[in-house]
Every structure is written in C-alpha cells, then in structure tokens.
Design a protein around this motif. Structure first.
Motif, PDB file in Angstrom:
ATOM      1  N   UNK A   1      -6.619  -6.955   1.916  1.00  0.00           N
ATOM      2  CA  UNK A   1      -7.440  -6.876   3.119  1.00  0.00           C
ATOM      3  C   UNK A   1      -8.755  -6.151   2.876  1.00  0.00           C
ATOM      4  N   UNK A   2      -8.951  -5.655   1.652  1.00  0.00           N
ATOM      5  CA  UNK A   2     -10.191  -4.931   1.393  1.00  0.00           C
ATOM      6  C   UNK A   2     -10.096  -3.458   1.802  1.00  0.00           C
ATOM      7  N   UNK A   3      -8.947  -3.066   2.400  1.00  0.00           N
ATOM      8  CA  UNK A   3      -8.804  -1.668   2.812  1.00  0.00           C
ATOM      9  C   UNK A   3      -8.678  -0.745   1.608  1.00  0.00           C
ATOM     10  N   UNK A   4      -8.493  -1.327   0.427  1.00  0.00           N
ATOM     11  CA  UNK A   4      -8.378  -0.522  -0.785  1.00  0.00           C
ATOM     12  C   UNK A   4      -9.660   0.284  -0.996  1.00  0.00           C
ATOM     13  N   UNK A   5     -10.790  -0.240  -0.499  1.00  0.00           N
ATOM     14  CA  UNK A   5     -12.058   0.488  -0.618  1.00  0.00           C
ATOM     15  C   UNK A   5     -11.949   1.875  -0.012  1.00  0.00           C
ATOM     16  N   UNK A   6     -11.781   1.953   1.313  1.00  0.00           N
ATOM     17  CA  UNK A   6     -11.675   3.268   1.956  1.00  0.00           C
ATOM     18  C   UNK A   6     -10.477   4.083   1.470  1.00  0.00           C
ATOM     19  N   UNK A   7      -9.353   3.431   1.168  1.00  0.00           N
ATOM     20  CA  UNK A   7      -8.178   4.181   0.717  1.00  0.00           C
ATOM     21  C   UNK A   7      -8.441   4.809  -0.656  1.00  0.00           C
ATOM     22  N   UNK A   8      -9.049   4.008  -1.548  1.00  0.00           N
ATOM     23  CA  UNK A   8      -9.379   4.527  -2.874  1.00  0.00           C
ATOM     24  C   UNK A   8     -10.356   5.693  -2.769  1.00  0.00           C
ATOM     25  N   UNK A   9     -11.336   5.531  -1.884  1.00  0.00           N
ATOM     26  CA  UNK A   9     -12.323   6.586  -1.623  1.00  0.00           C
ATOM     27  C   UNK A   9     -11.631   7.878  -1.212  1.00  0.00           C
ATOM     28  N   UNK A  10     -10.741   7.709  -0.254  1.00  0.00           N
ATOM     29  CA  UNK A  10     -10.049   8.865   0.296  1.00  0.00           C
ATOM     30  C   UNK A  10      -9.212   9.576  -0.760  1.00  0.00           C
ATOM     31  N   UNK A  11      -8.431   8.773  -1.520  1.00  0.00           N
ATOM     32  CA  UNK A  11      -7.546   9.364  -2.536  1.00  0.00           C
ATOM     33  C   UNK A  11      -8.359  10.115  -3.591  1.00  0.00           C
ATOM     34  N   UNK A  12      -9.463   9.512  -3.988  1.00  0.00           N
ATOM     35  CA  UNK A  12     -10.302  10.123  -5.017  1.00  0.00           C
ATOM     36  C   UNK A  12     -10.882  11.445  -4.518  1.00  0.00           C
ATOM     37  N   UNK A  13     -11.474  11.394  -3.336  1.00  0.00           N
ATOM     38  CA  UNK A  13     -12.107  12.590  -2.779  1.00  0.00           C
ATOM     39  C   UNK A  13     -11.082  13.693  -2.539  1.00  0.00           C
ATOM     40  N   UNK A  14      -9.986  13.322  -1.916  1.00  0.00           N
ATOM     41  CA  UNK A  14      -8.987  14.306  -1.535  1.00  0.00           C
ATOM     42  C   UNK A  14      -8.352  14.970  -2.760  1.00  0.00           C
ATOM     43  N   UNK A  15      -8.011  14.168  -3.772  1.00  0.00           N
ATOM     44  CA  UNK A  15      -7.323  14.757  -4.929  1.00  0.00           C
ATOM     45  C   UNK A  15      -8.291  15.554  -5.810  1.00  0.00           C
ATOM     46  N   UNK A  16      -9.555  15.126  -5.879  1.00  0.00           N
ATOM     47  CA  UNK A  16     -10.531  15.912  -6.642  1.00  0.00           C
ATOM     48  C   UNK A  16     -10.796  17.252  -5.951  1.00  0.00           C
TER      49      UNK A  16
END
Ligand code: C2E
Ligand code: MG
Ligand code: MG
Length: 592
Positions: free
Chosen positions: A393-408
């Motif tokens: 669905x393309x939601x991987x964009x925002x989800x990937x963003x979130x995971x990257x930002x949050x874990x960093x």
C-alpha cells in the motif's frame, strides 16, 4: 458512345424532322453534361436493366471491375466481376428494388479487388424509371470507404487491443465477460465459465536486469505461447504489465480450468530465448469459477486476482482456485490496511529491540530494531503480517521513516546515558519496496542529523532477495550510504540465491546467516558444513558474519568454533520493549 441510357438516349431522335434540331442539341448538351459528371465522379456509378445486366458504367466503375473501357461491361453482370456470393446478394437486392420500388441506402460491403486486395464500399441503389414512371432497371452509386474503414479498424484496435501483444485489452475482456454474464442469466441450464488471472513470476527481474526492450520481447513471446493454450472461443487478454487474463467459455467443470492452468505452466516451462539469453518463466494463476452469487463481472475478476495472489504466496509457478475463505482473508487484509494507516498517528507502532551478541566476548554489540504493532483489538501484530501490507500500500514509506527515526533516537539516548567503547550500534531493516521506491539515503541523512547519532553506529539490514531485486536502483543508494559510513548488513543470507562473489560488488559489512541454516546445524553434518563454508568465504571477502535465530547452547558453541563474529537469538534474548532492552545494557547479557 454506343451504350444506351434509357431516359436520355439522343440516338432515339436520329433522323427526325429539322424542327427538332434545337431540342436535339439541347439533349446532346444534356447527355454530354451527364457523361462528364459520371466519368469524373470519384464514385463508381452503374446502371442495370431489369435482369441486373449492366447497361452503362462510369470510368471509376470500370476501374473497380478491372475492365479497360466502361463499354466492355455492357451486357455483363456482377457474376463476371465479383464472387458468386457477392453477385448473388446484389442480384437479390436489385430484384427487391425492382419489385418494391424502394431504394437501398448506404450498404457497406467488403469486396476483393481485381489485384486480390480488399476494398470497402458504401453502396446506394435506386430504381431506374422511364419518363412514364415505369421501373426499367436499377442504378447504383458505390463510394470507396476503404480508408475510413481502415481508420475505424485502427481506432478499434487501439481501444480494444493491446498494442504490444495485439491481444484483447482489459476493456474488451470485460466486455466479453459482461456479455457472458448476460448469457448466463438468460440460459436455462447453468452456464459454467471461468476467469484465469495470470501474473508472470519474477518478471520485474527481467525488466530491471535486461532492460525494458527484453521485457517487452518476453511478454510478446509469452502471449504467443498462451495463445496455444486456449481454444478459439476463449478470450486471452493482456490487462497490462505482466498480467494476463483468460476467459474460458462453456466449460464442464473446475477440472477444465485447472487443466488449462497446468497446460500454461507446461508451455511456459520451456526456456525463452530473449536477446540471446535463455530465460526461464512461470506464472502464478488464480482461477474464479462462475457462480450465481456474482452480480458483476468485476467481482469475478477481483476474486481471480485474489486467488492469483494466494498462488504467488504459495510459492509461485502454480494455480489456485478461489474459495470463499480467500474472500474473508482479503476483506480482513483490507481492514488491516485501513487500521495500519492510523497506526502511526495513534502511536500503536513500537520498535522492539533484540540484542546482538559478540560471540567471542559474550558481550552486547547492539540491537536490531524490530517493528511491533500494538493493535487495539487484535493484540500484538507481527511484522510478517503487516510489513507486506505496508509494502503493497506504500505505507512502508512512513513506517520505515518512523522506525528509523525512533530507533536512532533511542540508541542515541542510550549512548548518552550509558556510554561505552566501542559504542552500541543499532540495526534497522529496510524492505524491498523501501529500497526501490523511497530515497533511503536521504531519509538516513535527515535522521542522523536530527538525532545526532554517529553514522558508524547505524546499520541497515537489507535482505538478500531485496538486494537481488533492486540491483540497479539499489546500487546507488547503497553507495551513498557507504559514503556516509553507514553499514550494510545482508539479512536472511542463504535464501536469496545470490552468489557471494556478486555480493562482493556491494560494500557489504556483514552477512546475517538465515535462521533456517542455524536451526538445522545440529540435524545434519552437511548443514553445519554450509554454515562453515559461508563463514570462511565471508572472511575471505572481508565481511563479518552474524548468525540469526540462535536458540541452543550447542548452536552458539558451534558458531563460536567456526569464528562466526556475532549472533542473535532467543538463547540470548527475545526482542524486547525499550525499557527491558535498557536493563540489558545496564546489567549485561545473562550467562548462557
Ligand atoms: P529479520 O530482520 O530477519 O528479523 C529477525 C526475525 O527473527 C525477527 O522476527 C526475530 O524476532 C526473529 N528471531 C530472532 N531470534 C530468533 C530465534 O532464536 N528463533 C526464532 N524462531 N526467531 C527468532 P520478527 O520480529 O517477527 O520480524 C520478522 C521480519 O520482519 C524481520 O526479519 C524483518 O525482515 C521484518 N521486519 C521487522 N521489523 C521491520 C521494520 O521495521 N521494517 C522492515 N522493513 N521490516 C521489518
Ligand atoms: Mg533483520
Ligand atoms: Mg533475518
């Protein structure tokens, strides 16, 4: 001219009294005018007697009939110039006109030209009357409409046929399916028909690897082979991309449809020769059978599509007949998608952290961030379930963003609170679509800037198969990440059929040996050998190896003996929420 033209024949007045001379001259002028008109007309004009014999034709008609001079046609009939079928029809029409006195207007017909080519004409025929109003024959005007017909054909082809394969397109397919729905409704007995939905497996690899021209050529070849699998009464269409559909009319049962699906696999199993390369191809086929529960053709196509996805998920190169359970699953997937859209803003998405252990020193090296979705009603949803939906669905964009930002951000915080040398690192997963469709390098640059995490403390995990699927688009991204000093780990190594030497083209820091190899290490000696081979090859190429899914002490010991650098698995710890992971940083890894 010796030909007689019934109402206006100047010869009939020949030898009469000079009193008529003026009238004669007028008539001659009139005849001359008519002849000029006829012979310069771009249409073919002809006159016939009551028995359909030509009494007069113009120049253009002579050309059309393939006779040198118009006079040569006099006394002849259509049988001399056209097929029997055509001539018979013309004769019948003319007899009808003579009988009823009614004209025949703009009848379009196709005829064979004297040179064998095809011509389309539009013909109007009228009764021919004498001055007393009696019908004495017929006359006709035929206009050449070949160009217009060809243009119409071309327009139709463009509207209903795929320009690449010349197969019917979606519009024509749906048209035929709609038609069949109507027929089924009217039919007394049950009409059984099926829709097959085909998707070519790994077609994207051909496009990406060999270029679009090769992809197009392969599609054309595939279309030709598929044509061999269906009967003339079936409709084979290309919906677009690498998707084809087949409408099987009037079949006896499901078995007929699955038999065709098998035949398709067989046809496709012979390698294709494209641009000098042998290519292997297969298709995933979804089958939907007609049923009274279908109200609209679109629903049937949708179910065939759903079944196709199941076939693909089930391991490709196979077929799957749609059943009601699939519909349920599809609906629940749709609900999942709607929910997922709101998951981030509602704070339902959380990273969990699984420690990565240095095998030699038995100490913590860092964590892998793994996404978890705390769904309000479903409970904990695992990434295997929602990451594919997010990708689709393309939601991987925002989800990937979130995971990257949050874990960093989390890792930077831990580094500040619990400094150590070397500093702890964080691994974040990047999916196939992310690599293909989002600018991961730019995303990473922003996040590092925002969180202040050192690039060397960030690792991106890309699965071996994602890497292989994005060789071209991925290479640039990976290079830029490497220039930023961000590390690349190849995830699930051993499952993606790549060769180590190929991977050497990328700046790969670590191979993560897939859990499936680790878990079988104790079962059979040759499994241990495989892991051993991977470790030594990686070392020769200057890469490190992390073993995934370590669950037993025996595995950990064996891996340590092989000089595997690090490991991850339930033996050390399951993925944990941030607070629990922090306790591990403080207390250290419990002895194992
Ligand atoms: P992965 O990156 O290979 O992650 C390792 C998976 O193995 C994790 O499953 C982890 O919980 C599991 N695992 C670790 N040790 C063991 C063990 O000893 N035994 C067993 N049976 N399993 C173990 P998880 O968390 O369900 O994640 C599954 C996959 O989903 C991940 O595989 C990764 O490919 C993907 N994923 C997870 N989080 C993300 C994310 O934020 N973004 C993207 N794109 N993908 C993610
Ligand atoms: Mg991973
Ligand atoms: Mg993995």
């Amino acid at each position: 001219m010796a030909v007689s033209l019934a109402p206006l024949d100047p010869n009939q007045t020949h030898g009469e009294a000079p009193a008529h001379t003026a009238e004669m001259a007028r008539l001659r002028d009139e005849v001359f005018l008519l002849e000029t008109l006829m012979d310069n007309s771009p249409d073919s004009i002809y006159f016939k007697d009551l028995e359909s014999r030509f009494t007069r034709i113009n120049r253009y008609a002579a050309e059309r009939f393939g006779v040198g001079e118009p006079a040569q046609a006099v006394g002849r009939t259509d049988f001399d110039y056209f097929t029997d079928e055509h001539a018979t029809q013309a004769f019948r029409d003319e007899q009808e006109i003579v009988r009823t006195g009614l004209p025949l207007v703009n009848v379009e017909e196709k005829e064979t030209k004297p040179d064998g080519g095809v011509r389309w004409v539009s013909t109007t025929k009228m009764p021919l009357r004498d001055s007393a109003g009696r019908i004495v024959g017929t006359f006709g005007v035929s206009r050449d409409i070949t160009q217009r017909k060809e243009f119409e054909d071309q327009l139709e082809r463009q509207a209903f046929f795929d320009t690449l394969t010349h197969l019917p397109n979606r519009a024509l397919f749906m048209n035929r399916l709609q038609h069949l729905f109507h027929r089924a409704r009217r039919a007394e007995t049950d009409l059984v028909f099926a829709v097959l939905y085909l998707d070519i497996d790994r077609f994207k690899g051909v496009n990406d690897g060999l270029g679009h021209q090769a992809g197009d050529d392969l599609l054309v070849e595939i279309a030709r082979r598929l044509e061999r699998c269906v009967r003339p009464s079936d409709t084979l269409a290309r919906l677009g991309g690498d998707e084809f559909t087949i409408l099987l009319e009037d079949i006896a049962s499901e078995v007929d449809a699955t038999r065709i699906a098998d035949r398709i696999q067989r046809e496709l199993s012979t390698p294709f020769l494209v641009h000098g390369q042998e290519l292997f191809s297969s298709a995933s086929v979804g089958i939907a059978l007609s049923s009274s529960s279908y109200q609209r053709p679109e629903d049937m196509l949708r179910d065939a599509d759903i079944a196709m996805y199941r076939a693909k998920a089930g391991g490709r190169s196979r077929h799957q007949v749609f059943d009601a359970d699939m519909h349920q699953r599809a609906v629940s997937l749709l609900r999942l998608e709607t929910d997922l859209r709101r998951a981030i803003e509602r704070g339902e998405l959380v990273p969990y952290y699984q420690p990565i252990i240095d095998l030699a020193t038995r100490t913590l090296r860092g964590f892998e961030a793994l996404a978890r979705w705390r769904h309000p009603t479903r409970g904990m949803v695992m990434p295997d379930v929602f990451i594919p939906v997010a990708e689709e669905t393309g939601l991987i964009g925002p989800i990937g963003d979130f995971m990257l930002l949050e874990s960093c951000r989390q890792m930077r915080k831990w580094q500040d609170l619990h400094p150590r040398t070397p500093p702890l690192c964080i691994s974040v997963n990047v999916s196939t679509r992310q690599l293909a469709q989002t600018d991961v390098a730019e995303q990473v640059r922003r996040v590092l800037l925002e969180t202040g995490l050192a690039p060397a403390c960030l690792t991106l995990e890309i699965t071996e198969s994602a890497l292989m699927q994005n060789l071209k688009s991925g290479a640039g991204v990976i290079q830029r990440l490497h220039e930023m000093s961000v590390r690349l780990h190849v995830d699930d190594f051993g499952t993606g059929y790549s060769s180590l030497s190929y991977l050497h083209n990328f700046p790969v820091h670590t191979l993560k040996v897939d859990r499936s190899f680790v878990s079988r290490m104790e079962d059979a000696p040759n499994q241990a050998e495989i892991v051993k081979a991977i470790v030594s090859l990686a070392q020769n190429l200057g890469m490190e190896v992390t073993a995934e899914g370590v669950e037993t002490n025996a595995q950990a010991d064996a891996l340590e003996d092989l000089h595997c650098t690090s490991a991850q698995g339930f033996l050390f710890s399951r993925p944990l929420p941030a607070a629990d992971a922090e306790r591990l940083i403080v207390d250290g890894i419990p002895p194992y």
